[in-house]
Write an enzyme that holds these catalytic residues in place. Structure first.
Site, PDB file in Angstrom:
ATOM      1  N   CYS A  90       5.623   0.469  -4.058  1.00  0.00           N
ATOM      2  CA  CYS A  90       4.944   0.066  -2.830  1.00  0.00           C
ATOM      3  C   CYS A  90       5.068  -1.441  -2.703  1.00  0.00           C
ATOM      4  O   CYS A  90       4.335  -2.201  -3.327  1.00  0.00           O
ATOM      5  CB  CYS A  90       3.489   0.458  -2.778  1.00  0.00           C
ATOM      6  SG  CYS A  90       2.810  -0.097  -1.205  1.00  0.00           S
ATOM      7  N   CYS A 141      -1.759   3.447  -0.597  1.00  0.00           N
ATOM      8  CA  CYS A 141      -2.881   3.519  -1.539  1.00  0.00           C
ATOM      9  C   CYS A 141      -4.083   3.020  -0.734  1.00  0.00           C
ATOM     10  O   CYS A 141      -4.599   1.937  -0.916  1.00  0.00           O
ATOM     11  CB  CYS A 141      -2.633   2.651  -2.754  1.00  0.00           C
ATOM     12  SG  CYS A 141      -2.247   0.948  -2.399  1.00  0.00           S
ATOM     13  N   GLU A 143       7.147   2.729   0.302  1.00  0.00           N
ATOM     14  CA  GLU A 143       6.367   1.931   1.239  1.00  0.00           C
ATOM     15  C   GLU A 143       6.833   0.479   1.093  1.00  0.00           C
ATOM     16  O   GLU A 143       6.964  -0.026  -0.027  1.00  0.00           O
ATOM     17  CB  GLU A 143       4.873   2.074   0.908  1.00  0.00           C
ATOM     18  CG  GLU A 143       3.964   1.047   1.530  1.00  0.00           C
ATOM     19  CD  GLU A 143       4.019   1.003   3.053  1.00  0.00           C
ATOM     20  OE1 GLU A 143       4.245   2.057   3.680  1.00  0.00           O
ATOM     21  OE2 GLU A 143       3.844  -0.090   3.597  1.00  0.00           O
ATOM     22  N   CYS A 154      -2.291  -2.423   2.298  1.00  0.00           N
ATOM     23  CA  CYS A 154      -1.482  -1.207   2.200  1.00  0.00           C
ATOM     24  C   CYS A 154      -2.172  -0.031   2.863  1.00  0.00           C
ATOM     25  O   CYS A 154      -3.392   0.098   2.793  1.00  0.00           O
ATOM     26  CB  CYS A 154      -1.218  -0.886   0.736  1.00  0.00           C
ATOM     27  SG  CYS A 154      -0.139   0.534   0.519  1.00  0.00           S
ATOM     28  N   CYS A 208       2.163  -3.446  -0.978  1.00  0.00           N
ATOM     29  CA  CYS A 208       1.173  -3.915  -1.959  1.00  0.00           C
ATOM     30  C   CYS A 208       1.697  -5.122  -2.719  1.00  0.00           C
ATOM     31  O   CYS A 208       1.001  -6.118  -2.900  1.00  0.00           O
ATOM     32  CB  CYS A 208       0.883  -2.819  -2.983  1.00  0.00           C
ATOM     33  SG  CYS A 208      -0.309  -1.606  -2.434  1.00  0.00           S
ATOM     34  N   ARG A 260      -0.327   3.550  -8.525  1.00  0.00           N
ATOM     35  CA  ARG A 260       0.905   2.963  -9.069  1.00  0.00           C
ATOM     36  C   ARG A 260       0.667   2.099 -10.292  1.00  0.00           C
ATOM     37  O   ARG A 260       1.613   1.551 -10.849  1.00  0.00           O
ATOM     38  CB  ARG A 260       1.631   2.182  -7.973  1.00  0.00           C
ATOM     39  CG  ARG A 260       2.269   3.107  -6.968  1.00  0.00           C
ATOM     40  CD  ARG A 260       2.546   2.465  -5.620  1.00  0.00           C
ATOM     41  NE  ARG A 260       2.894   3.506  -4.663  1.00  0.00           N
ATOM     42  CZ  ARG A 260       1.988   4.311  -4.074  1.00  0.00           C
ATOM     43  NH1 ARG A 260       0.707   4.182  -4.328  1.00  0.00           N
ATOM     44  NH2 ARG A 260       2.388   5.251  -3.244  1.00  0.00           N
ATOM     45  N   SER A 302       2.674  -2.766  -8.136  1.00  0.00           N
ATOM     46  CA  SER A 302       4.105  -2.875  -7.833  1.00  0.00           C
ATOM     47  C   SER A 302       4.625  -4.292  -8.046  1.00  0.00           C
ATOM     48  O   SER A 302       5.840  -4.486  -8.138  1.00  0.00           O
ATOM     49  CB  SER A 302       4.410  -2.385  -6.416  1.00  0.00           C
ATOM     50  OG  SER A 302       4.206  -0.985  -6.329  1.00  0.00           O
ATOM     51  N   HIS A 347      -7.395  -1.304  -2.614  1.00  0.00           N
ATOM     52  CA  HIS A 347      -7.711  -2.733  -2.478  1.00  0.00           C
ATOM     53  C   HIS A 347      -9.155  -2.941  -2.033  1.00  0.00           C
ATOM     54  O   HIS A 347      -9.745  -3.987  -2.302  1.00  0.00           O
ATOM     55  CB  HIS A 347      -6.714  -3.405  -1.539  1.00  0.00           C
ATOM     56  CG  HIS A 347      -5.320  -3.387  -2.089  1.00  0.00           C
ATOM     57  ND1 HIS A 347      -4.928  -4.220  -3.108  1.00  0.00           N
ATOM     58  CD2 HIS A 347      -4.258  -2.606  -1.811  1.00  0.00           C
ATOM     59  CE1 HIS A 347      -3.662  -3.959  -3.422  1.00  0.00           C
ATOM     60  NE2 HIS A 347      -3.236  -2.978  -2.661  1.00  0.00           N
TER      61      HIS A 347
HETATM   62 NI1  NFE Z   1       0.613   0.176  -1.465  1.00  0.00          NI
HETATM   63 FE1  NFE Z   1      -0.564  -0.037  -4.225  1.00  0.00          FE
HETATM   64  C1  NFE Z   1      -1.779  -1.098  -5.010  1.00  0.00           C
HETATM   65  C2  NFE Z   1       0.739  -0.671  -5.326  1.00  0.00           C
HETATM   66  S1  NFE Z   1      -1.332   1.364  -5.609  1.00  0.00           S
HETATM   67  S2  NFE Z   1       0.470   1.466  -3.014  1.00  0.00           S
HETATM   68  O1  NFE Z   1      -2.520  -1.737  -5.440  1.00  0.00           O
HETATM   69  O2  NFE Z   1       1.567  -1.102  -6.013  1.00  0.00           O
HETATM   70  O3  NFE Z   1      -0.720   2.718  -5.896  1.00  0.00           O
END
Ligand code: NFE
Ligand code: MG
Length: 577
Positions: free
Chosen positions: A556, A64, A13, A61, A559, A488, A511, A68
């Protein structure tokens, strides 16, 4: 020295560019990770009602899809010392857990598996032998020779039509693919089944949060009331019919994890044992903790503990305090940002800055300016040290804390693969950890659901605490941190509230910890360090090895930089020079 450029890394992503310097034999000597786009959600939040922040923050995002929202409502609740009812806690746990298992299965089959599975090789598999293989590792019912023959026919259809569709652009035929044709066919079948399976899983979000992606949340509790008498699937309240559906879906999730995801992970990993010996990198692991049985203010009740492991030493767990300005800081020395106090400062998120007025060169470029700024990601650090966050950190933390189900599962998996515990410090260790924690968490879901139903049967229907809802009850100034373990890794939002409005808001996401660039002292982030951990590119024109390790983190970048592309542009090439 060659420089290999992979831009974009696909099957993630967001937008990530990796540059690696390689020696004549293909060994990676230096690696750089760059997030190539920015939006600045944190700026959009300033001046808004803190009770609305989750709805904006969640749009960071769509992968996930809820994390958030959770981090945001927890940040406000932490700032206001706002307690939520036990039912809301259980509902949040179930929603987060559904997200985990959904996200991890999708990652394994749809984003990561094709680093290990050669789709084109599956065309030459013997369906009968595939059936024998599948039945030898699992009791999953879709395993007859006829079933695999059908899957193979479907795949042939893609290829004969001259396009592999969702399987286009793989490095098919790369000599680093080691699976027998039958294992490849089995994995392709499960790739397709996982697409179907995941539609069931998101129902849990729709029942408790109204929709998916981006289910609803509520500061002080859970958004949907519980009703024992409003019948029917169309009811907006959570009723017995909805809870029965949740129970059925959890059963389907467990079955898929037990009979497909877990055995496939072990089967595939057994052909790639050399990937348990490279790709870890930093050796520092951090978790914030999550899944409270009681509340976020009672860490002893969390399923996943919080802590820091340094230099792979599982014997000592260091505490982490997110309110301590000495502990969590973000650096921008190699990022496309400036700080008011100078580019080499480290700022704690309460006083964090998102300045998009950086005046140095930004994309486009021929090559990253690695001596200066090269990413829209910041570099978060704990006491100045880079940290890896995510499934591997969590499994190591559970293991180090003596969590019995984790120790048993790890012993079983490692025993089957004939590997020591230290094999977890690796690319495939990270991938295996994701599978193991899916098993741990999906098993916990039935317990949380049972507890919720027991509460309801005992007459407790409360999902929201109205006591602090009215901003006139709030102090003139408050600040708090909301955190969770996102799929993540550790995610936290820091909020400063003044006179009922958001004065500052900073999200530091998993990330960003993993994919961030070098810091002021030149220390690499987790992706960068992992690629410098014993990687040799067999063929720089097909940098499969880079993909394997980067995908093992499940990037991601949306994110990580809280991004979309302001111009709607996408880069589509893999460049090798
Ligand atoms: Ni957009 Fe996200 C968050 C990240 S969690 S996926 O916070 O990095 O999996
Ligand atoms: Mg941020």
């Amino acid at each position: 020295m060659n420089r290999v450029v992979v831009d974009p890394i696909t099957r993630i992503e967001g937008h990530l560019r990796i540059e690696a310097e390689t020696a004549a034999n293909g060994a990676i000597t230096s690696a750089y990770s760059s997030g190539t786009m920015v939006r600045g959600i944190e700026l959009i939040l300033k001046g808004r009602d803190p009770r609305d922040a989750w709805a904006f923050a969640q749009r960071i995002c769509g992968v996930c899809t809820l994390v958030h929202g959770i981090a945001s409502v927890r940040a406000v609740e932490n700032a206001l010392d706002y307690k939520i009812p036990p039912n809301a806690q259980l509902i949040r746990n179930l929603m987060i857990a559904a997200q985990y298992v959904h996200d991890h299965v999708m990652h394994f089959y749809h984003l990561h598996a094709l680093d290990w599975v050669d789709v084109v090789s599956a065309l030459s598999a013997d369906p009968a032998a595939t059936s024998t293989l599948a039945q030898s590792i699992s009791s999953w019912p879709n395993s007859s020779p006829g079933y695999f023959a059908d899957v193979q026919k479907k795949l042939k259809g893609f290829v004969e039509a001259g396009q592999l569709g969702i399987f286009a652009n793989g490095f098919w035929g790369h000599p680093e693919f080691k699976l027998p044709a039958e294992a490849n066919l089995m994995a392709v079948a499960h790739y397709l089944e996982a697409l179907d399976w995941q539609r069931n899983v998101v129902q849990i979000h729709t029942i408790f949060g109204g929709k998916n992606p981006h289910p609803n949340f509520l500061v002080g509790g859970a958004p949907s009331p519980i009703s024992v008498d409003s019948g029917g699937a169309a009811a907006t309240a959570v009723n017995l019919e909805g809870l029965n559906t949740v129970k059925t879906v959890i059963g389907k999730m467990q079955q898929f994890v037990d009979q497909v995801y877990l055995p496939d992970t072990l089967a595939i990993a057994s052909f790639y044992k050399d990937w348990f010996a490279r790709g870890e990198g930093i050796g520092n692991f951090m978790t914030y903790g999550d899944f409270p049985e009681k509340g976020m203010d009672d860490p002893s009740s969390w399923l996943i503990p919080s802590g820091i492991i340094l230099d792979r030493d599982l014997s000592t767990i260091h505490p982490v305090d997110m309110n301590d300005p000495e502990q969590i800081q973000e650096f921008v020395s190699h990022s496309y940002y400036d700080y008011g106090g100078g580019k080499d400062q480290g700022l704690h998120p309460y006083v964090g800055e998102t300045n998009l007025n950086y005046s140095g060169p930004t994309p486009p470029y021929e090559q990253l300016d690695v001596a200066n700024s090269y990413s829209w990601l910041k570099s978060p650090r704990w006491r100045g040290k880079p940290m890896e966050v995510g499934p591997l950190s969590r499994v190591l933390m559970l293991y180090a804390k003596g969590h019995e189900p984790t120790k048993e599962l790890a012993a079983k998996a490692l025993g089957q693969l004939d590997l020591p515990l230290t094999a977890m410090f690796s690319t495939l260790g990270r991938t295996a950890a994701r599978t193991l924690e899916s098993k741990i968490i999906v098993d916990q879901m039935q317990i949380w659901l049972t507890n919720l139903i027991d509460n309801i049967r005992a007459g407790d229907l409360s999902v929201h605490n109205p006591v602090k809802w009215d901003p006139s009850t709030w102090p003139a100034e408050a600040k708090g941190v909301g955190f969770m373990e996102a799929p993540r890794g550790g995610l936290a939002h820091w909020i400063v509230i003044k006179n009922g409005k958001i004065d500052n808001y900073q999200a530091v996401v998993p990330s960003t910890w993993n994919a961030g660039p070098r810091d002021t002292g030149g220390q690499p982030g987790a992706y960068e360090a992992a690629l410098m951990d014993r990687h040799t590119l067999h063929d720089p024109k097909q940098p499969l090895e880079i993909q394997r390790t980067i995908h093992s983190f499940d990037p991601c970048i949306a994110c990580a930089v809280h991004v979309t592309d302001p111009n709607g542009e996408e880069l589509t090439q893999i460049k090798v020079r």
